[in-house]
Write an enzyme that holds these catalytic residues in place. Structure first.
Site, PDB file in Angstrom:
ATOM      1  N   LYS A 143      -2.488  -2.284  -6.542  1.00 57.63           N
ATOM      2  CA  LYS A 143      -1.947  -1.076  -5.919  1.00 57.63           C
ATOM      3  C   LYS A 143      -3.035  -0.017  -5.802  1.00 57.63           C
ATOM      4  O   LYS A 143      -3.731   0.279  -6.781  1.00 57.63           O
ATOM      5  CB  LYS A 143      -0.801  -0.515  -6.774  1.00 57.63           C
ATOM      6  CG  LYS A 143       0.415  -1.428  -6.847  1.00 57.63           C
ATOM      7  CD  LYS A 143       1.289  -1.298  -5.619  1.00 57.63           C
ATOM      8  CE  LYS A 143       2.519  -2.191  -5.757  1.00 57.63           C
ATOM      9  NZ  LYS A 143       3.396  -2.131  -4.590  1.00 57.63           N
ATOM     10  N   ASP A 172      -2.477  -2.810  -1.871  1.00 59.31           N
ATOM     11  CA  ASP A 172      -1.213  -2.242  -1.386  1.00 59.31           C
ATOM     12  C   ASP A 172      -1.164  -0.748  -1.658  1.00 59.31           C
ATOM     13  O   ASP A 172      -1.130  -0.314  -2.805  1.00 59.31           O
ATOM     14  CB  ASP A 172      -0.028  -2.939  -2.070  1.00 59.31           C
ATOM     15  CG  ASP A 172       1.314  -2.515  -1.457  1.00 59.31           C
ATOM     16  OD1 ASP A 172       1.322  -1.692  -0.510  1.00 59.31           O
ATOM     17  OD2 ASP A 172       2.354  -3.022  -1.933  1.00 59.31           O
ATOM     18  N   GLU A 206      -2.259  -3.333   2.642  1.00 65.29           N
ATOM     19  CA  GLU A 206      -0.829  -3.251   2.946  1.00 65.29           C
ATOM     20  C   GLU A 206      -0.390  -1.795   3.066  1.00 65.29           C
ATOM     21  O   GLU A 206      -0.719  -0.976   2.206  1.00 65.29           O
ATOM     22  CB  GLU A 206      -0.074  -3.945   1.798  1.00 65.29           C
ATOM     23  CG  GLU A 206       1.356  -4.276   2.091  1.00 65.29           C
ATOM     24  CD  GLU A 206       1.914  -5.188   0.991  1.00 65.29           C
ATOM     25  OE1 GLU A 206       1.254  -6.181   0.612  1.00 65.29           O
ATOM     26  OE2 GLU A 206       3.020  -4.889   0.501  1.00 65.29           O
ATOM     27  N   ASP A 231       4.595  -3.119   5.528  1.00 71.75           N
ATOM     28  CA  ASP A 231       5.645  -3.485   4.581  1.00 71.75           C
ATOM     29  C   ASP A 231       6.819  -2.503   4.707  1.00 71.75           C
ATOM     30  O   ASP A 231       7.839  -2.822   5.330  1.00 71.75           O
ATOM     31  CB  ASP A 231       5.069  -3.488   3.161  1.00 71.75           C
ATOM     32  CG  ASP A 231       6.062  -3.981   2.122  1.00 71.75           C
ATOM     33  OD1 ASP A 231       7.130  -4.492   2.518  1.00 71.75           O
ATOM     34  OD2 ASP A 231       5.785  -3.869   0.918  1.00 71.75           O
ATOM     35  N   LYS A 255      10.748  -9.032   3.354  1.00 69.46           N
ATOM     36  CA  LYS A 255      11.540  -9.141   2.139  1.00 69.46           C
ATOM     37  C   LYS A 255      12.902  -9.689   2.562  1.00 69.46           C
ATOM     38  O   LYS A 255      13.767  -8.941   3.002  1.00 69.46           O
ATOM     39  CB  LYS A 255      11.700  -7.758   1.492  1.00 69.46           C
ATOM     40  CG  LYS A 255      10.400  -7.173   0.954  1.00 69.46           C
ATOM     41  CD  LYS A 255      10.615  -5.764   0.440  1.00 69.46           C
ATOM     42  CE  LYS A 255       9.552  -5.332  -0.554  1.00 69.46           C
ATOM     43  NZ  LYS A 255       8.170  -5.489  -0.089  1.00 69.46           N
TER      44      LYS A 255
HETATM   45 MG    MG Z   1       4.127  -3.443  -0.419  1.00 71.10          MG
END
Ligand code: MG
Length: 327
Positions: A143, A172, A206, A231, A255
């Site tokens: 992250k 991300d 991302e 995302d 997702k």
């Molecule tokens: Mg993500």
């Protein structure tokens, strides 16, 4: 086809609480669905909403389940409105679940190599990748946009020289970068890519910018070699289609648990051959099984899926049986 319909709300505590942009997450709440078909076989589904990511709320999903009759049909299932994407997924996967007898047998899980392992943010990543590596992970996600960019770039520099060759690394940002910061990250990654000595692959960045800044992300995606994955921007099928129509040809993170109807997702992916990465919504084994099936079917380019191999919850089988015992 007609089905007898029963449902059961659940609450499950995470083994470790998850920290996201939206704060700490300790308890996963959702709904387990059970359909009995005309020959008496059972099909299971799960509604696992994440309203802060763009799905309906748990309450909206519960209201929908409560107003359904005890006997439902395919027509009802395939006309669930788009405002209830997690319900679309739960019901459709329940009636398409080949009525497996749930869930005493552990599900076959793909090998760790095909999963992406989540590294802790900040410096902790520098040590913790080893544990994941030993478990077989070869793709990692880290992250960014959590700490000051200068600090993160410094840790990143160490990280890429620490990770073994043939690792893939995903960054991300969860929409947390400014336009200037996104440019800096992309430039840094492009420079690394240009270096033939670099043993690992930066797979993509991302969601660098917030959802509202789609045009800027589109522009960035054509300005740099390093790939960008959307995302948060593509939480539901409607958003996914809109981004595609507006020209997005980068990667789409899907997702399945909240994206909406699996049959329409299949159709979309087949029709447009989009580059996808599949990812978890911290569902239980029931939704995970359906989501991984979709991932296996629709993944291209051999991209690892973002489902933890380590279970997020304890003792799924026991939990599941106790949930239905008193029915
Ligand atoms: Mg993500």
């Amino acid at each position: 086809m007609r089905y007898q319909f029963k449902f059961r709300p659940y609450q499950r505590r995470f083994l470790r609480s998850l920290t996201t942009n939206h704060g700490k997450w300790d308890i996963r709440e959702g709904i387990i669905l059970r359909l009995t078909n005309e020959s008496g076989k059972l099909g299971w589904g799960e509604i696992a909403p994440i309203s802060w990511f763009g799905s309906e709320t748990l309450e909206q999903a519960l209201d929908f389940c409560r107003q359904l009759p005890v006997e439902i049909t395919d027509e009802i299932i395939f006309s669930i409105p788009d405002e209830l994407p997690a319900c679309q997924f739960g019901f459709e996967s329940a009636c398409g679940s080949e009525f497996f007898s749930m869930p005493n047998a552990p599900y076959p899980m793909p090998h760790a190599q095909s999963f992406s392992g989540l590294l802790p943010s900040g410096k902790a990543a520098l040590n913790q990748w080893k544990t994941l590596w030993q478990k077989g992970y070869r793709t990692f996600k880290w992250k960014i946009g959590v700490n000051a960019i200068a600090d993160e770039l410094e840790i990143f520099e160490s990280l890429i020289h620490t990770l073994p060759a043939s690792t893939k690394l995903r960054l991300d940002a969860n929409g947390g970068l400014t336009y200037e910061e996104a440019n800096l990250w992309l430039r840094t990654c492009d420079n690394l890519k240009a270096n033939p000595e670099l043993p690992l692959e930066i797979e993509f960045i991302e969601q660098p910018l917030p959802v509202e800044q789609f045009q800027q992300m589109l522009e960035l995606s054509t300005s740099y070699e390093t790939a960008i994955a959307l995302d948060e921007s593509v939480a539901t099928l409607g958003q996914l289609a809109a981004c595609y129509q507006q020209g997005w040809r980068g990667i789409f993170v899907i997702k399945p648990g909240i994206v909406g109807s699996p049959s329409r997702l299949r159709k979309f992916c087949h029709q447009y051959q989009i580059d996808t990465v599949f990812s978890s919504v911290f569902e239980t084994a029931i939704a995970r099984q359906a989501a991984l099936q979709l991932a296996a079917e629709l993944s291209q380019n051999n991209r690892a899926v973002g489902f933890g191999i380590d279970h997020f919850f304890e003792q799924e089988e026991t939990w599941f049986q106790s949930l239905w015992n008193d029915l």
